[in-house]
Motif scaffolding. Structure first.
Motif, mmCIF file in Angstrom:
data_model
loop_
_atom_site.group_PDB
_atom_site.id
_atom_site.type_symbol
_atom_site.label_atom_id
_atom_site.label_comp_id
_atom_site.label_asym_id
_atom_site.label_seq_id
_atom_site.Cartn_x
_atom_site.Cartn_y
_atom_site.Cartn_z
ATOM 1 N N LEU A 87 0.823 -1.223 0.000
ATOM 2 C CA LEU A 87 0.000 0.000 0.000
ATOM 3 C C LEU A 87 0.852 1.267 0.000
ATOM 4 O O LEU A 87 0.325 2.368 -0.169
ATOM 5 C CB LEU A 87 -0.919 0.020 1.230
ATOM 6 N N ILE A 88 2.167 1.109 0.185
ATOM 7 C CA ILE A 88 3.027 2.283 0.371
ATOM 8 C C ILE A 88 3.185 3.103 -0.908
ATOM 9 O O ILE A 88 3.019 4.333 -0.884
ATOM 10 C CB ILE A 88 4.401 1.854 0.926
ATOM 11 N N ALA A 89 3.506 2.469 -2.032
ATOM 12 C CA ALA A 89 3.717 3.220 -3.285
ATOM 13 C C ALA A 89 2.468 4.022 -3.677
ATOM 14 O O ALA A 89 2.570 5.220 -3.985
ATOM 15 C CB ALA A 89 4.140 2.281 -4.406
ATOM 16 N N PRO A 90 1.256 3.430 -3.660
ATOM 17 C CA PRO A 90 0.072 4.233 -3.970
ATOM 18 C C PRO A 90 -0.165 5.352 -2.958
ATOM 19 O O PRO A 90 -0.619 6.438 -3.320
ATOM 20 C CB PRO A 90 -1.089 3.238 -3.946
ATOM 21 N N ALA A 91 0.167 5.101 -1.674
ATOM 22 C CA ALA A 91 -0.010 6.136 -0.646
ATOM 23 C C ALA A 91 0.902 7.324 -0.921
ATOM 24 O O ALA A 91 0.487 8.490 -0.798
ATOM 25 C CB ALA A 91 0.265 5.557 0.739
#
Length: 197
Positions: A87-91
């Protein structure tokens, strides 16, 4: 160990060393009787790599600035990593898209702009598009007296708005209490050396 645990996508919670009335009121509004160890936490930002952080500030709205300057503003930093690395890259992409937005001074969920913890809740979504962090009914009361803090009464009088007590929202302390969302939580004083990936 810090080097291995501190990386792109870390969420950094802070106790700001500028203990003005606003920061004090924010700390008090997030506190609960069972969260003494995080009762001074009143700010949060997202580390996006390359020595940069994105945060929502009162003076400048949503900005990107050097991590070193961000850390220097705090008495304490709590470094966290989430349980869902995918979920980190989209966040981070969402957080970058918020750059330039104003600060949400009213804390109202439908108002323009973002406040610091709102930036985090908006940025982190599940793969199904749901909020990763739960929102909660916002609190503007003193934990001990259960009365609305006088600071917030004056604050909203100046804004000519009703206090959004119990409306859905977030707070740095409230996010940090969602321990099941985090893979690691590290408490650090500002004098401790950090290495960032």
């Amino acid at each position: 160990m810090l080097k291995n645990n501190f990386c792109v996508g870390c969420i950094i919670f802070q106790s700001l060393d500028n203990e003005d009335e606003f920061n004090h009121a924010v700390s008090c509004s997030g506190a609960t009787l069972d969260s003494v160890n995080i009762a001074q936490i009143n700010h949060v930002g997202l580390y996006i790599g390359n020595g940069q952080i994105i945060e929502a500030t009162q003076k400048q709205g949503v900005i990107m600035r050097p991590l070193s300057a961000f850390l220097d503003d705090a008495n304490e930093n709590v470094i966290t990593t989430i349980n869902e690395p995918s979920l980190i890259a989209p966040a981070i992409a969402r957080a970058k898209s918020y750059l330039g937005l104003p600060y949400n001074f009213s804390f109202h969920p439908d108002d323009k702009g973002l406040y610091c913890s709102q930036l985090i809740t908006h940025a982190f979504k599940t793969h199904q598009g749901n909020d990763y962090f739960q929102c909660y009914p916002m609190n503007f009361r003193d934990t001990t007296t259960q009365q609305i803090l006088p600071y917030w009464i004056n604050y909203y009088d100046k804004l000519k708005q009703i206090i959004p007590h119990d409306l859905p929202g977030s707070h740095p302390q409230q996010l940090l209490r969602q321990s099941s969302c985090f893979a690691s939580i590290i408490h650090l004083k500002t004098h401790e050396m950090l290495t960032f990936a």
